[in-house]
Scaffold this motif. Structure first.
Motif, PDB file in Angstrom:
ATOM      1  N   ARG A 100     113.783  27.481  74.456  1.00 64.53           N
ATOM      2  CA  ARG A 100     113.681  26.231  73.683  1.00 64.53           C
ATOM      3  C   ARG A 100     112.233  25.749  73.620  1.00 64.53           C
ATOM      4  O   ARG A 100     111.802  25.182  72.607  1.00 64.53           O
ATOM      5  CB  ARG A 100     114.581  25.163  74.308  1.00 64.53           C
ATOM      6  N   PHE A 113     119.099  24.539  66.454  1.00 67.23           N
ATOM      7  CA  PHE A 113     118.684  25.190  67.696  1.00 67.23           C
ATOM      8  C   PHE A 113     119.945  25.750  68.361  1.00 67.23           C
ATOM      9  O   PHE A 113     120.944  25.048  68.511  1.00 67.23           O
ATOM     10  CB  PHE A 113     118.014  24.197  68.654  1.00 67.23           C
ATOM     11  N   TYR A 124     115.742  21.513  79.626  1.00 68.81           N
ATOM     12  CA  TYR A 124     116.366  21.633  78.309  1.00 68.81           C
ATOM     13  C   TYR A 124     116.472  20.262  77.646  1.00 68.81           C
ATOM     14  O   TYR A 124     116.110  20.092  76.473  1.00 68.81           O
ATOM     15  CB  TYR A 124     117.748  22.267  78.434  1.00 68.81           C
ATOM     16  N   VAL A 175     114.884  18.759  74.080  1.00 75.84           N
ATOM     17  CA  VAL A 175     115.711  18.124  73.048  1.00 75.84           C
ATOM     18  C   VAL A 175     115.097  16.784  72.650  1.00 75.84           C
ATOM     19  O   VAL A 175     115.049  16.426  71.469  1.00 75.84           O
ATOM     20  CB  VAL A 175     117.166  17.942  73.535  1.00 75.84           C
ATOM     21  N   SER A 204     112.197  17.353  70.262  1.00 71.92           N
ATOM     22  CA  SER A 204     112.625  17.689  68.897  1.00 71.92           C
ATOM     23  C   SER A 204     113.199  16.466  68.188  1.00 71.92           C
ATOM     24  O   SER A 204     113.081  16.339  66.968  1.00 71.92           O
ATOM     25  CB  SER A 204     113.643  18.829  68.906  1.00 71.92           C
ATOM     26  N   ASN A 226     121.604  20.570  67.920  1.00 75.23           N
ATOM     27  CA  ASN A 226     121.349  21.299  69.160  1.00 75.23           C
ATOM     28  C   ASN A 226     122.652  21.912  69.645  1.00 75.23           C
ATOM     29  O   ASN A 226     123.494  21.225  70.229  1.00 75.23           O
ATOM     30  CB  ASN A 226     120.802  20.344  70.224  1.00 75.23           C
ATOM     31  N   PHE A 255     123.689  16.821  69.765  1.00 72.93           N
ATOM     32  CA  PHE A 255     123.997  17.817  70.788  1.00 72.93           C
ATOM     33  C   PHE A 255     125.457  18.223  70.680  1.00 72.93           C
ATOM     34  O   PHE A 255     126.354  17.385  70.772  1.00 72.93           O
ATOM     35  CB  PHE A 255     123.718  17.278  72.192  1.00 72.93           C
TER      36      PHE A 255
END
Length: 397
Positions: free
Chosen positions: A161, A183, A266, A270, A273, A286, A335
């Motif tokens: 990532r 992603f 991670y 996120v 982004s 995501n 997510f």
């Protein structure tokens, strides 16, 4: 004195000749061994049923091309694909894999979808027309035939990532602004952490560390030459075989604390982004990807893959669970945990512990498409009818 020097010279020369002959001989052996090993592993994949419907030779061609792929240096990313014009794997000059863009009518005005990930997004083991991005393109074309959409597959073996965020930033700086960003992560975050025993580092980062300033350090040059030699490979393989009854390095589990670091890292990427999403006005998705440890019904072949690489299990289980429980992720609509995408299937999906056959790519693309639909649905403009008396009032005023 001269006789001693002559003896030392002859001894050194003979040792060097023996070393060179062994190196060349072992090189020829390992070249044949590695090539036959790839086909041997492919036979196992074919027998598993993960590629039912494809000719055996086609599957072998796909995996031979994977073996032939090469990388080149790329600033900030460490590496990217070299161009390749294979029968089943096409990589363009810019290092990106071919996507079958059925809905593309005009690139200048198209709705742009960027797909980021590692080898699973690249879709290692699938033909160009059956990668996750290509399967997504088919679904969009079928359901929104009038839409002008261009999908780009940025997936590359080993990318994490962190690397993907840099990829996206480099496109934004070039004013290549997407409308939708996907992603697809989870696998390499764990593998890279396991390799380096530290979360957030690039895959194979330890190799880049060994190579740093190699040109200015003779000790490093000699050490790398020795450890990269076929003779060194033979000796270390023999040692492992004698003491562990296996030709391969026996990897152990990592600590549970590392799983927490993987999850936190991670989540951090996120967040980054999301800030880009707000500033550049695109939509981010995501997706937390499936692995063999998250599949509910494993076939006999998949159970074998599970056992072969069970040393990753604790990191995946704990890091995934920590991400799911994170307060930001729980409240973030971008997510989406799709690690259960294969639970309803009783077929062999995986070709190892994380890569899937073409059926798996179809199922992943179908799940992604469900979340992309609202972004692809054409926005209708409502016509507001103003009463005639109200129009007269406005004119008179």
């Amino acid at each position: 004195m001269k006789s001693k020097l002559k003896f030392a010279y002859i001894l050194f020369r003979n040792v060097l000749i023996i070393f060179l002959l062994l190196e060349i001989g072992l090189g020829i052996f390992y070249s044949y061994h590695d090539e036959s090993g790839i086909d041997g592993n492919t036979e196992r994949i074919i027998a598993s049923g993960a590629f039912d419907g494809l000719e055996d030779e086609t599957v072998k061609e796909i995996f031979r091309e994977l073996r032939q792929q090469d990388m080149q240096w790329e600033p900030y990313l460490h590496y990217r694909f070299k161009p390749m014009n294979g029968k089943h794997n096409t990589i363009y000059e810019n290092g990106r894999r071919k996507t079958v863009n059925l809905s593309l009518k005009d690139s200048a005005t198209a709705l742009k979808i960027f797909c980021f990930g590692g080898s699973t997004m690249y879709s290692a083991g699938a033909r160009d027309a059956h990668t996750i991005p290509s399967e997504l393109s088919k679904l969009i074309h079928t359901n929104f035939p009038d839409q002008n959409v261009e999908i780009t597959n940025f997936g590359c073996h080993g990318y994490t990532r962190a690397t993907e965020n840099i990829q996206l930033q480099r496109e934004l700086i070039k004013n290549n602004i997407p409308d939708i960003v996907i992603f697809y992560d989870g696998v390499n975050e764990v593998i890279s952490a396991h390799q380096n025993n530290e979360a957030g580092l690039p895959s194979n980062g330890y190799n880049r560390k060994k190579e740093f300033k190699l040109a200015h350090n003779y000790k490093k040059r000699i050490k790398l030459m020795i450890t990269s030699s076929n003779l060194y490979r033979f000796i270390t393989t023999l040692q492992r075989k004698l003491f562990t009854n296996s030709a391969y390095i026996q990897l152990g589990e990592r600590s549970d604390a590392l799983a927490t670091d993987i999850a936190d890292t991670y989540v951090g990427y996120v967040k980054i982004s999301k800030s880009l999403e707000d500033n550049y006005n695109f939509k981010v998705f995501n997706f937390l990807q499936p692995v063999i440890y998250s599949k509910e019904n494993l076939t006999e072949a998949e159970q074998g893959y599970f056992r072969d690489q069970q040393y990753y299990e604790n990191l995946y289980d704990l890091s995934y669970e920590t991400v799911r429980k994170n307060s930001l992720m729980k409240n973030d609509s971008t997510f989406i945990d799709i690690s259960d995408v294969f639970d309803a299937s009783d077929k062999t999906i995986f070709s190892d512990f994380c890569h899937t056959g073409e059926l798996g790519n179809q199922l992943v693309a179908a799940r992604m498409f469900e979340y992309l639909k609202p972004e692809l649905t054409p926005k209708t403009t409502e016509t507001v009818i103003v009463p005639e008396t109200e129009q007269l009032t406005k004119i008179n005023n």
